[in-house]
Design an enzyme around this catalytic site. Structure first.
Site, mmCIF file in Angstrom:
data_model
loop_
_atom_site.group_PDB
_atom_site.id
_atom_site.type_symbol
_atom_site.label_atom_id
_atom_site.label_comp_id
_atom_site.label_asym_id
_atom_site.label_seq_id
_atom_site.Cartn_x
_atom_site.Cartn_y
_atom_site.Cartn_z
ATOM 1 N N SER A 87 0.829 -1.199 0.000
ATOM 2 C CA SER A 87 0.000 0.000 0.000
ATOM 3 C C SER A 87 0.873 1.263 0.000
ATOM 4 O O SER A 87 1.672 1.443 -0.917
ATOM 5 C CB SER A 87 -0.966 -0.041 1.189
ATOM 6 N N HIS A 135 -8.147 -5.091 -0.425
ATOM 7 C CA HIS A 135 -6.915 -4.433 -0.014
ATOM 8 C C HIS A 135 -6.537 -4.909 1.394
ATOM 9 O O HIS A 135 -7.378 -5.082 2.262
ATOM 10 C CB HIS A 135 -7.135 -2.914 0.004
ATOM 11 N N ASP A 166 -9.969 -4.073 -5.073
ATOM 12 C CA ASP A 166 -9.239 -2.983 -4.430
ATOM 13 C C ASP A 166 -9.333 -1.741 -5.314
ATOM 14 O O ASP A 166 -9.051 -1.821 -6.511
ATOM 15 C CB ASP A 166 -7.775 -3.425 -4.272
#
Length: 315
Positions: free
Chosen positions: A162, A287, A257
């Site tokens: 991320s 995610h 995501d």
């Protein structure tokens, strides 16, 4: 015929039920109290970190501003050993040294290499470029000064999930531009690589129905880059950078995501730049799924894929 609506993998639904039973949930950046949201994330991560292999750890502090804490997971074995620096996610605003602790122990144990985590400075208290400068300091220390910890500074890899994927890719670009020695592998896991939120994956998955939302990402970016001009700047948003000259990269993405198109765009741009790379999109996954190796077979598969790539690159 109409397309089948995207659905979460049944294991994800079962894991969500377990989390509800445990009374834990990831913190919400849109909540009014950021400190309580961070505390909720710590409780959530502590639950996910339970179990897994035992691996000896040692902590070290670098005198950056603010100070940077590192944790080295060192499996038994003759040294010096190669090392993988992993930069945790959390939208630049959440996360600490315990982030992905179980996952790092698993990789260190399975790969027989040193895995390194770090607790970088968080936004909004410390906006760009504080975090990336700390990542650069950590890589420099591993390359030049970590031999006493059993690290082979010539055999390094760096990765992140991320926001950590943003920082990992940004660090590789900085090393390339400075003509510095490069890690042998980069791992970008559902990277937060672009502040453009008009993509197909944002339209499909940005409501928050699968966890991460476009609204949350906009808040994260505003904390990390309070100067909106930086939202398109290559030094802070690496998907806008020129990508040639990078080491081999492993890309992992979650199919459900809003950031999926960041990974797909990176895959395409790396192909154009001639950078060796591989992309795996994990179907039915939201995610953040890699943290749930205790519950999700696809989280374990993603870990195995990364471990194999590390072994190929570092040994």
């Amino acid at each position: 015929m109409p397309e089948t609506p995207p659905t979460l993998d049944p294991e994800v639904l079962a894991a969500q039920a377990r989390l509800r039973e445990a009374g834990v949930a990831n913190g919400d950046i849109l909540a009014p109290d950021l400190s309580e949201a961070r505390a909720a994330t710590r409780r959530y991560q502590a639950f996910l970190n339970e179990g897994g292999p035992e691996v000896p750890v040692v902590e070290h502090r670098l005198d950056t501003t603010p100070a940077l804490r590192l944790r080295l997971y060192r499996p038994p074995g003759e040294g010096p050993l190669p090392a993988y620096l992993h930069i945790h996610g959390g939208g630049f605003a959440f996360g600490e040294l315990d982030s992905l602790d179980r996952w790092k122990r698993e990789i260190a144990s399975e790969a027989g290499i040193i895995v390194v985590g770090l607790e970088y400075a968080l936004a909004p208290e410390h906006p760009y470029p504080a975090a990336i400068e700390q990542v650069m300091a950590a890589l420099r220390w591993l390359r030049e000064d970590a031999a006493s910890f059993g690290v082979d500074g010539t055999r390094l890899a760096v990765g992140g999930d991320s926001a950590g994927g943003n920082l990992a890719l940004g660090a590789l670009l900085r090393l390339r531009d400075a003509g510095m020695p490069m890690p042998r592998l980069g791992a970008i896991i559902y990277g937060m690589l672009s502040a453009r939120h008009q993509t197909s994956s944002h339209q499909q998955f940005g409501s928050g129905a699968f966890g991460l939302s476009t609204a949350k990402l906009e808040r994260f970016w505003s904390h990390y880059l309070p100067d909106a001009a930086l939202w398109q700047a290559a030094e802070a948003v690496p998907l806008h950078a020129e990508l040639s000259g990078l080491p081999p990269l492993l890309l992992q993405a979650a199919a459900l995501d809003p950031l999926l198109d960041d990974s797909l765009a990176l895959d395409e741009r790396l192909e154009q730049a001639g950078v060796p790379h591989a992309l795996t999109v994990y179907e039915g996954m939201p995610h953040g799924f890699i943290a749930q190796t205790a519950f999700l077979s696809k989280a374990r598969a993603a870990r195995v894929e990364l471990t194999a790539a590390l072994l190929r690159a570092l040994r």
